[in-house]
Scaffold this motif. Structure first.
Motif, PDB file in Angstrom:
ATOM      1  N   SER A 142       0.831  -1.204   0.000  1.00  0.00           N
ATOM      2  CA  SER A 142       0.000   0.000   0.000  1.00  0.00           C
ATOM      3  C   SER A 142       0.865   1.252   0.000  1.00  0.00           C
ATOM      4  O   SER A 142       1.985   1.251   0.511  1.00  0.00           O
ATOM      5  N   VAL A 143       0.301   2.305  -0.575  1.00  0.00           N
ATOM      6  CA  VAL A 143       0.923   3.632  -0.504  1.00  0.00           C
ATOM      7  C   VAL A 143      -0.152   4.618  -0.085  1.00  0.00           C
ATOM      8  O   VAL A 143      -1.213   4.709  -0.710  1.00  0.00           O
ATOM      9  N   ALA A 194      -8.433   1.797  -4.493  1.00  0.00           N
ATOM     10  CA  ALA A 194      -7.938   3.042  -3.889  1.00  0.00           C
ATOM     11  C   ALA A 194      -9.129   3.789  -3.330  1.00  0.00           C
ATOM     12  O   ALA A 194     -10.273   3.553  -3.722  1.00  0.00           O
ATOM     13  N   ASN A 195      -8.864   4.678  -2.391  1.00  0.00           N
ATOM     14  CA  ASN A 195      -9.930   5.523  -1.865  1.00  0.00           C
ATOM     15  C   ASN A 195      -9.342   6.844  -1.404  1.00  0.00           C
ATOM     16  O   ASN A 195      -8.160   6.944  -1.077  1.00  0.00           O
ATOM     17  N   THR A 196     -10.201   7.854  -1.396  1.00  0.00           N
ATOM     18  CA  THR A 196      -9.778   9.212  -1.073  1.00  0.00           C
ATOM     19  C   THR A 196     -10.674   9.792   0.006  1.00  0.00           C
ATOM     20  O   THR A 196     -11.889   9.616  -0.027  1.00  0.00           O
ATOM     21  N   PHE A 218      -5.322   6.589  -0.572  1.00  0.00           N
ATOM     22  CA  PHE A 218      -4.753   5.290  -0.207  1.00  0.00           C
ATOM     23  C   PHE A 218      -4.907   4.318  -1.374  1.00  0.00           C
ATOM     24  O   PHE A 218      -6.014   4.029  -1.812  1.00  0.00           O
ATOM     25  N   TYR A 219      -3.768   3.844  -1.884  1.00  0.00           N
ATOM     26  CA  TYR A 219      -3.745   2.851  -2.963  1.00  0.00           C
ATOM     27  C   TYR A 219      -3.221   1.524  -2.399  1.00  0.00           C
ATOM     28  O   TYR A 219      -2.326   1.522  -1.556  1.00  0.00           O
ATOM     29  N   TYR A 220      -3.753   0.418  -2.906  1.00  0.00           N
ATOM     30  CA  TYR A 220      -3.254  -0.862  -2.393  1.00  0.00           C
ATOM     31  C   TYR A 220      -3.457  -2.005  -3.391  1.00  0.00           C
ATOM     32  O   TYR A 220      -4.324  -1.953  -4.279  1.00  0.00           O
ATOM     33  N   GLU A 221      -2.624  -3.016  -3.210  1.00  0.00           N
ATOM     34  CA  GLU A 221      -2.781  -4.309  -3.869  1.00  0.00           C
ATOM     35  C   GLU A 221      -2.637  -5.402  -2.811  1.00  0.00           C
ATOM     36  O   GLU A 221      -1.813  -5.273  -1.906  1.00  0.00           O
TER      37      GLU A 221
END
Length: 437
Positions: free
Chosen positions: A50-51, A100-102, A108-111
Motif C-alpha cells: 500500500s501507498v 484506492a480511496n480518497t 490510499f492505494y493498495y494491492e
C-alpha cells in the motif's frame, strides 16, 4: 478463594491477549523521503502493498475541487511501462486485488497479492509514483468516470447529499466544507497543466508512506523497495495552512430536499476535535453507547420500544483537523421529525448527566477490543492502520499498538464530560432532510 483465582486468571488472560495483539514492524526512510513500514506475518501466503499519500480534498483550491479524488482514478490510467487499461488486468491475472480511496485528508492505494507476487506490487506502485501517463485522453476518460460516480453515489443516491449540507455549515471557512468528489464544473474547467502540477506537488515520496504487510522476508523486501523506489525524485516540502474556525455558539437549522427519497430524515451534527485528540476516541465510544448495535440506547428506545424510528444512528466522523459528530433518524409511521430529535436529545442529555452503568462500560470495552482485533486480522487492515498512525499521529506508526491502551483508559466520567462539552444544542447543525415533491 476459587473466585479470586478465576478473577486472577481472567485478568492474566486479558493482558496476554493484549500482548498477543501487538503489531511488530520495521520502519525507515529512503533518501528521497519515502517512509517505509514493513510488517512480517507468515500465517498465510498473502501480502498487502500500500501507498498512502498525505493529500485529500483539504489540499485543493477553492475553484478546483475534486482533484485528489480525480487522481485516485487517474493514476490507474497507466504509465510509460504499463499500457492504458492494463493496470488492473496485471493485478487480477496474477491472483491479486486492488483499489484506492480518497478522503478529505489522504489518498490510499493498495494491492493484495499471493506473497510470491510481492515484487509485482512494488513495481506497480513505483510506476504510479515515478512516471504515470497524465495526458488529455486519460483526463477526459476519467472525467466521465467521476461524473458517473457522482451520479450514482450522490445525485441519484437516497440521502446522498446530507454531508454536503451539513459540512457546509460545520466547516464554513475550511476546505472540509466541500466533498472529496468535488465539483464537475471545476474538473471540466481545469487544464492539463493544472493536473500535472497537482501531481508533482503531492504525489511525491516525501509526502507518502509505503507499507507492506504479510508473508515477507524483511531484508529481501528492503532490497526490493530500494531498487524500485530510490530513483523517484524527492518533491518540494509541502506547507499546509492551519485553520482555526470560530466556535459555533448558536443552533443552525437548514432543510434539504431530495427527489430520491420517500421517507424524510432528521440529522443533528456537531463540530468536534480531530483524530489526534483523546476526546475523539471518547466520542467514538459515545457513539457505541447510543447506537452500537441492536441493544444500544437509541435503538432500544426508538426502534424496539416506542417504534417511532425505522432507523437511528450516531457516529463520529473523525478527520485530521476536525471531526463531525452526527446523529440521525428515519421516522416510522409518520412520527414527526422533531419527536425523533427530542428522543435523541434526551438520550444525549442522560449521557451528559449520569454515568453509564458498569455493565454498559464493560460491554463497551469488549466492543472496542473486538473491533481492534478485527481491524488487524487482515494484512490490508494492518497496512492501513500503520499508515494512518504515521500520517496522522505525529509520524508514529506505533499508534496501532496504543489504541487499545487509550480505549481501556477512558473512564465513565470522561464519557459523561465529553458528551457535556461537545454535544450541546447551541453547538450544532440540525438538518431536515425531506422528499422533493
Amino acid at each position: 478463594m476459587k473466585k479470586t483465582i478465576l478473577s486472577a486468571l481472567a485478568v492474566s488472560s486479558l493482558f496476554l491477549n493484549a500482548a498477543a495483539q501487538q503489531v511488530k514492524f520495521t520502519e525507515y526512510d529512503l533518501d528521497n523521503g519515502l517512509h517505509v513500514i514493513l510488517h512480517q506475518d507468515k500465517s498465510a501466503p498473502v501480502v498487502a502493498v500500500s501507498v498512502m499519500y498525505h493529500v485529500g480534498s483539504k489540499d485543493e483550491q477553492t475553484e478546483r475541487t475534486g482533484f485528489a479524488h480525480f487522481f485516485e482514478h487517474l493514476l490507474f490510467e497507466g504509465s510509460k511501462n504499463i499500457k492504458r487499461g492494463e493496470f488492473m488486468k496485471l493485478v487480477s491475472s496474477n491472483g491479486g486485488q486492488n483499489n484506492a480511496n480518497t478522503t478529505q485528508d489522504r489518498t490510499f492505494y493498495y494491492e493484495v497479492f499471493p506473497s510470491n507476487q510481492l515484487e509485482l506490487g512494488l513495481w506497480l506502485e513505483s510506476e504510479r509514483m515515478l512516471h504515470p501517463v497524465i495526458n488529455q485522453e486519460g483526463v477526459k476518460t476519467q472525467n466521465e468516470v467521476v461524473k458517473e460516480e457522482k451520479r450514482m453515489r450522490i445525485d441519484n443516491s437516497p440521502y446522498g447529499k446530507f454531508t454536503e449540507k451539513i459540512f457546509g455549515h460545520l466547516f464554513d471557512g475550511h476546505p472540509y466544507r466541500w466533498q472529496p468528489i468535488g465539483s464537475m464544473e471545476h474538473l471540466n474547467a481545469a487544464k492539463l497543466e493544472e493536473f500535472i502540477a497537482f501531481f508533482k506537488k503531492y504525489y511525491v515520496p516525501n509526502n507518502a508512506v509505503l507499507t507492506i504487510a504479510g508473508d515477507i522476508d524483511v531484508e529481501k523486501t528492503k532490497t526490493l523497495v530500494k531498487s524500485y523506489f530510490s530513483e523517484v525524485p524527492k518533491g518540494e516540502t509541502i506547507t499546509r495552512k492551519k485553520y482555526e474556525l470560530p466556535e459555533i455558539t448558536k443552533e443552525i437549522i437548514d432543510t434539504a430536499y431530495d427527489a430520491n427519497i420517500q421517507i424524510p430524515a432528521i440529522f443533528a451534527a456537531y463540530r468536534v476535535p480531530g483524530m489526534e485528540s483523546r476526546d475523539s476516541k471518547v466520542l467514538g465510544m459515545i457513539s457505541s453507547v447510543l447506537s452500537g448495535g441492536g441493544s444500544s440506547r437509541l435503538s432500544t428506545k426508538m426502534v424496539d420500544e416506542k417504534k417511532t424510528a425505522l432507523q437511528v444512528a450516531a457516529f463520529n466522523y473523525s478527520l485530521e483537523d476536525y471531526g463531525a459528530y452526527i446523529t440521525l433518524a428515519l421516522p416510522n409511521k409518520n412520527t414527526p421529525l422533531n419527536d425523533l430529535l427530542k428522543d435523541i436529545d434526551d438520550e444525549v442529555a442522560r449521557l451528559q448527566t449520569d454515568l453509564i452503568s458498569e455493565s454498559e462500560y464493560k460491554k463497551l470495552q469488549n466492543q472496542f477490543e473486538n473491533s481492534y482485533v478485527s481491524a488487524n486480522s487482515k494484512m490490508l487492515g494492518v497496512a492501513e492502520n500503520l499508515s494512518n498512525g504515521y500520517t496522522f499521529h505525529h509520524k508514529d506508526a506505533n499508534d496501532i499498538n496504543k489504541q487499545l491502551e487509550v480505549i481501556r483508559s477512558i473512564t465513565r466520567e470522561e464519557i459523561r464530560d465529553v458528551a457535556k462539552k461537545y454535544l450541546n444544542k447551541n453547538q450544532r447543525v440540525v438538518l431536515y432532510y425531506l422528499p422533493k415533491k
